[in-house]
Design a protein around this motif. Structure first.
Motif, short mmCIF file in Angstrom:
data_model
loop_
_atom_site.label_atom_id
_atom_site.label_comp_id
_atom_site.label_asym_id
_atom_site.label_seq_id
_atom_site.Cartn_x
_atom_site.Cartn_y
_atom_site.Cartn_z
N THR A 29 48.77 45.74 37.74
CA THR A 29 47.98 45.90 38.95
C THR A 29 46.50 45.80 38.63
O THR A 29 46.11 45.80 37.47
CB THR A 29 48.23 47.28 39.61
OG1 THR A 29 47.83 48.30 38.69
CG2 THR A 29 49.69 47.47 39.97
N SER A 30 45.71 45.71 39.66
CA SER A 30 44.27 45.75 39.49
C SER A 30 43.75 46.97 40.24
O SER A 30 44.45 47.55 41.06
CB SER A 30 43.63 44.47 40.03
OG SER A 30 43.91 44.33 41.40
N THR A 31 42.54 47.34 39.96
CA THR A 31 41.94 48.47 40.66
C THR A 31 40.69 48.00 41.36
O THR A 31 40.16 46.93 41.07
CB THR A 31 41.58 49.61 39.68
OG1 THR A 31 40.66 49.09 38.70
CG2 THR A 31 42.82 50.15 38.98
N GLY A 32 40.24 48.78 42.29
CA GLY A 32 39.03 48.43 43.02
C GLY A 32 39.26 48.54 44.51
O GLY A 32 40.37 48.72 44.98
N SER A 33 38.18 48.39 45.26
CA SER A 33 38.28 48.54 46.70
C SER A 33 38.61 47.22 47.41
O SER A 33 38.93 47.22 48.59
CB SER A 33 36.97 49.10 47.27
OG SER A 33 35.91 48.22 46.95
N VAL A 34 38.56 46.09 46.68
CA VAL A 34 38.86 44.80 47.27
C VAL A 34 39.98 44.14 46.46
O VAL A 34 39.94 44.12 45.23
CB VAL A 34 37.61 43.89 47.27
CG1 VAL A 34 37.93 42.52 47.83
CG2 VAL A 34 36.49 44.54 48.06
N TYR A 35 40.98 43.62 47.16
CA TYR A 35 42.12 42.97 46.49
C TYR A 35 41.64 41.75 45.71
O TYR A 35 40.84 40.96 46.20
CB TYR A 35 43.16 42.56 47.53
CG TYR A 35 44.38 41.92 46.92
CD1 TYR A 35 45.34 42.72 46.31
CD2 TYR A 35 44.57 40.55 46.94
CE1 TYR A 35 46.47 42.14 45.74
CE2 TYR A 35 45.69 39.97 46.37
CZ TYR A 35 46.63 40.77 45.77
OH TYR A 35 47.74 40.21 45.20
N GLU A 36 42.13 41.61 44.48
CA GLU A 36 41.78 40.47 43.64
C GLU A 36 42.83 39.38 43.85
O GLU A 36 43.94 39.46 43.33
CB GLU A 36 41.74 40.89 42.17
CG GLU A 36 40.61 41.84 41.86
CD GLU A 36 40.58 42.24 40.38
OE1 GLU A 36 41.04 41.45 39.54
OE2 GLU A 36 40.11 43.35 40.10
N TRP A 37 42.48 38.38 44.64
CA TRP A 37 43.40 37.30 44.95
C TRP A 37 43.65 36.44 43.72
O TRP A 37 42.72 36.10 42.99
CB TRP A 37 42.82 36.42 46.06
CG TRP A 37 42.65 37.14 47.34
CD1 TRP A 37 41.50 37.72 47.81
CD2 TRP A 37 43.65 37.40 48.32
NE1 TRP A 37 41.74 38.31 49.02
CE2 TRP A 37 43.06 38.12 49.36
CE3 TRP A 37 45.00 37.08 48.41
CZ2 TRP A 37 43.75 38.53 50.49
CZ3 TRP A 37 45.70 37.50 49.53
CH2 TRP A 37 45.08 38.21 50.55
N ASP A 38 44.90 36.06 43.49
CA ASP A 38 45.27 35.18 42.40
C ASP A 38 45.40 33.77 42.97
O ASP A 38 46.35 33.49 43.71
CB ASP A 38 46.60 35.61 41.78
CG ASP A 38 47.08 34.69 40.68
OD1 ASP A 38 46.39 33.68 40.37
OD2 ASP A 38 48.17 34.95 40.13
N PRO A 39 44.49 32.87 42.67
CA PRO A 39 44.53 31.53 43.27
C PRO A 39 45.76 30.72 42.87
O PRO A 39 46.09 29.75 43.52
CB PRO A 39 43.24 30.87 42.77
CG PRO A 39 42.83 31.65 41.58
CD PRO A 39 43.37 33.05 41.77
#
Length: 145
Positions: A29-39
């Protein structure tokens, strides 16, 4: 539902979900307030229109030169615009997935890939007659007529 379910049972079963399911904790998973899109994902993609729709209009602002994406007749249901079932290898979605290196046995279903507009959207919806296009089945923005 009240006789089939009670909050206490739910709390007992799911209180320590992560601790009871070690495989769940192994999912990257990733963390943060914005989803990290995988292109490169063929399951979920950022629809760039969602960025525009999320921006609030300021007081007095208006949309200019807006056009409908499609206009369908009264007989179109969500079954037409939200396909389900297996993805066939020779379908537009199947060809797209193969272009992306997905093997046919890993296609899964339309429902599982509904987060990718390239699978669900323009590549599949050519079965719906868009009345905006004067009888044409579909057209991508910028395509020559």
């Amino acid at each position: 539902m009240r006789t089939a379910f009670d909050p206490a049972t739910y709390q007992v079963l799911y209180r320590d979900f992560a601790e009871q399911n070690p495989l769940w904790n192994e999912i990257p998973t990733s963390t943060g307030s914005v989803y990290e899109w995988d292109p490169e994902s063929t399951y979920i993609q950022n629809r760039h229109t969602s960025m525009v729709l999320a921006m609030p209009l300021k007081n007095g602002e208006m949309f200019h030169s807006a056009r409908p994406l499609a206009f369908f007749g009264d007989s179109v249901t969500t079954d037409h615009i939200s396909p389900a079932g297996a993805i066939k290898a020779n379908s537009p979605a199947g060809l797209y997935l193969q272009e992306k290196g997905v093997s046919i046995e890993d296609f899964n279903s339309y429902g599982s890939r509904r987060g990718n507009h390239e699978v669900i959207g323009a590549r599949h919806l050519c079965q719906c007659a868009n009345q905006e296009l004067d009888g044409a089945w579909c057209r991508r923005w910028g395509d020559d007529l």
